[in-house]
Scaffold this motif. Structure first.
Motif, mmCIF file in Angstrom:
data_model
loop_
_atom_site.group_PDB
_atom_site.id
_atom_site.type_symbol
_atom_site.label_atom_id
_atom_site.label_comp_id
_atom_site.label_asym_id
_atom_site.label_seq_id
_atom_site.Cartn_x
_atom_site.Cartn_y
_atom_site.Cartn_z
ATOM 1 N N THR A 80 73.010 53.086 64.012
ATOM 2 C CA THR A 80 73.769 52.573 65.148
ATOM 3 C C THR A 80 72.969 51.509 65.889
ATOM 4 O O THR A 80 71.749 51.409 65.750
ATOM 5 C CB THR A 80 74.118 53.707 66.129
ATOM 6 O OG1 THR A 80 72.912 54.232 66.668
ATOM 7 C CG2 THR A 80 74.902 54.816 65.441
ATOM 8 N N ALA A 81 73.679 50.733 66.691
ATOM 9 C CA ALA A 81 73.042 49.661 67.451
ATOM 10 C C ALA A 81 72.030 50.240 68.444
ATOM 11 O O ALA A 81 70.970 49.654 68.663
ATOM 12 C CB ALA A 81 74.095 48.840 68.172
ATOM 13 N N LYS A 82 72.341 51.384 69.008
ATOM 14 C CA LYS A 82 71.421 52.003 69.969
ATOM 15 C C LYS A 82 70.103 52.377 69.294
ATOM 16 O O LYS A 82 69.025 52.146 69.845
ATOM 17 C CB LYS A 82 72.069 53.239 70.582
ATOM 18 C CG LYS A 82 71.233 53.893 71.662
ATOM 19 C CD LYS A 82 72.010 55.022 72.309
ATOM 20 C CE LYS A 82 71.288 55.796 73.359
ATOM 21 N NZ LYS A 82 70.008 55.444 73.797
ATOM 22 N N SER A 105 60.978 48.385 67.331
ATOM 23 C CA SER A 105 60.255 47.149 67.663
ATOM 24 C C SER A 105 60.731 46.030 66.743
ATOM 25 O O SER A 105 61.419 46.264 65.750
ATOM 26 C CB SER A 105 58.749 47.356 67.503
ATOM 27 O OG SER A 105 58.427 47.464 66.133
ATOM 28 N N THR A 106 60.337 44.814 67.061
ATOM 29 C CA THR A 106 60.740 43.660 66.269
ATOM 30 C C THR A 106 60.243 43.771 64.836
ATOM 31 O O THR A 106 60.987 43.481 63.886
ATOM 32 C CB THR A 106 60.191 42.370 66.913
ATOM 33 O OG1 THR A 106 60.618 42.317 68.276
ATOM 34 C CG2 THR A 106 60.693 41.145 66.196
ATOM 35 N N GLU A 107 59.008 44.189 64.668
ATOM 36 C CA GLU A 107 58.447 44.319 63.321
ATOM 37 C C GLU A 107 59.165 45.407 62.519
ATOM 38 O O GLU A 107 59.384 45.256 61.316
ATOM 39 C CB GLU A 107 56.946 44.625 63.387
ATOM 40 C CG GLU A 107 56.122 43.482 63.926
ATOM 41 C CD GLU A 107 56.303 42.204 63.118
ATOM 42 O OE1 GLU A 107 56.309 42.276 61.872
ATOM 43 O OE2 GLU A 107 56.457 41.140 63.731
ATOM 44 N N GLU A 108 59.523 46.501 63.176
ATOM 45 C CA GLU A 108 60.245 47.569 62.485
ATOM 46 C C GLU A 108 61.624 47.090 62.048
ATOM 47 O O GLU A 108 62.090 47.453 60.959
ATOM 48 C CB GLU A 108 60.377 48.794 63.393
ATOM 49 C CG GLU A 108 59.070 49.507 63.643
ATOM 50 C CD GLU A 108 59.196 50.614 64.671
ATOM 51 O OE1 GLU A 108 60.027 50.487 65.599
ATOM 52 O OE2 GLU A 108 58.459 51.599 64.545
ATOM 53 N N ASN A 131 67.990 38.903 66.688
ATOM 54 C CA ASN A 131 68.247 37.625 67.347
ATOM 55 C C ASN A 131 68.352 37.800 68.864
ATOM 56 O O ASN A 131 67.824 36.988 69.631
ATOM 57 C CB ASN A 131 69.529 36.996 66.794
ATOM 58 C CG ASN A 131 69.719 35.582 67.265
ATOM 59 O OD1 ASN A 131 68.763 34.918 67.628
ATOM 60 N ND2 ASN A 131 70.948 35.131 67.241
ATOM 61 N N GLU A 132 69.001 38.856 69.310
ATOM 62 C CA GLU A 132 69.108 39.146 70.747
ATOM 63 C C GLU A 132 67.709 39.340 71.348
ATOM 64 O O GLU A 132 67.421 38.826 72.417
ATOM 65 C CB GLU A 132 69.932 40.397 70.987
ATOM 66 C CG GLU A 132 71.403 40.222 70.759
ATOM 67 C CD GLU A 132 72.176 41.539 70.887
ATOM 68 O OE1 GLU A 132 71.539 42.602 71.138
ATOM 69 O OE2 GLU A 132 73.396 41.499 70.734
ATOM 70 N N LYS A 133 66.866 40.090 70.645
ATOM 71 C CA LYS A 133 65.523 40.361 71.146
ATOM 72 C C LYS A 133 64.687 39.086 71.209
ATOM 73 O O LYS A 133 63.961 38.850 72.182
ATOM 74 C CB LYS A 133 64.808 41.399 70.283
ATOM 75 C CG LYS A 133 65.285 42.805 70.515
ATOM 76 C CD LYS A 133 64.415 43.794 69.785
ATOM 77 C CE LYS A 133 64.824 45.198 70.158
ATOM 78 N NZ LYS A 133 63.732 46.134 70.015
ATOM 79 N N SER A 134 64.786 38.238 70.193
ATOM 80 C CA SER A 134 64.005 37.010 70.182
ATOM 81 C C SER A 134 64.497 36.043 71.253
ATOM 82 O O SER A 134 63.703 35.340 71.887
ATOM 83 C CB SER A 134 64.020 36.349 68.816
ATOM 84 O OG SER A 134 65.321 35.947 68.479
ATOM 85 N N THR A 135 65.801 36.001 71.495
ATOM 86 C CA THR A 135 66.354 35.154 72.548
ATOM 87 C C THR A 135 65.916 35.651 73.920
ATOM 88 O O THR A 135 65.549 34.861 74.787
ATOM 89 C CB THR A 135 67.886 35.121 72.465
ATOM 90 O OG1 THR A 135 68.269 34.684 71.166
ATOM 91 C CG2 THR A 135 68.483 34.201 73.496
ATOM 92 N N ALA A 136 65.930 36.950 74.104
ATOM 93 C CA ALA A 136 65.511 37.533 75.377
ATOM 94 C C ALA A 136 64.020 37.268 75.635
ATOM 95 O O ALA A 136 63.625 37.003 76.756
ATOM 96 C CB ALA A 136 65.794 39.035 75.394
ATOM 97 N N ALA A 137 63.226 37.335 74.586
ATOM 98 C CA ALA A 137 61.793 37.093 74.733
ATOM 99 C C ALA A 137 61.522 35.615 75.053
ATOM 100 O O ALA A 137 60.594 35.296 75.803
ATOM 101 C CB ALA A 137 61.060 37.491 73.462
ATOM 102 N N ALA A 138 62.333 34.723 74.497
ATOM 103 C CA ALA A 138 62.131 33.308 74.727
ATOM 104 C C ALA A 138 62.520 32.907 76.154
ATOM 105 O O ALA A 138 61.889 32.026 76.752
ATOM 106 C CB ALA A 138 62.950 32.492 73.735
ATOM 107 N N THR A 139 63.531 33.560 76.708
ATOM 108 C CA THR A 139 63.962 33.219 78.064
ATOM 109 C C THR A 139 63.108 33.895 79.127
ATOM 110 O O THR A 139 63.078 33.452 80.259
ATOM 111 C CB THR A 139 65.436 33.601 78.271
ATOM 112 O OG1 THR A 139 65.615 34.990 78.035
ATOM 113 C CG2 THR A 139 66.336 32.800 77.342
#
Length: 67
Positions: free
Chosen positions: A2-4, A10-13, A58-66
């Protein structure tokens, strides 16, 4: 998955999970060519899992960039 559950990783996982799922999909395609696939719905489920994983990555990388 699931998405949750994915969001808790983590990103690497997530990257590792994408790699593993893609490998499973390739192996499933090979089994399909040999006529050994019992559940054709597995293809759809794996593709959706990959899409879900990539979307959250992609959501996580966008959030980290902002941030």
């Amino acid at each position: 998955m699931t998405a949750k559950e994915i969001r808790d990783l983590s990103t690497e996982e997530i990257k590792k999970k994408i790699r593993d799922t893609r490998n499973e999909l390739v192996q499933l395609r090979v089994r399909k060519q040999a006529g050994q696939v019992e559940k054709p719905s597995e293809f759809r489920a794996m593709r959706r899992d990959i899409a879900r994983l990539e979307t959250i990555l992609n959501e996580k990388s966008t959030a980290a960039a902002t941030a």
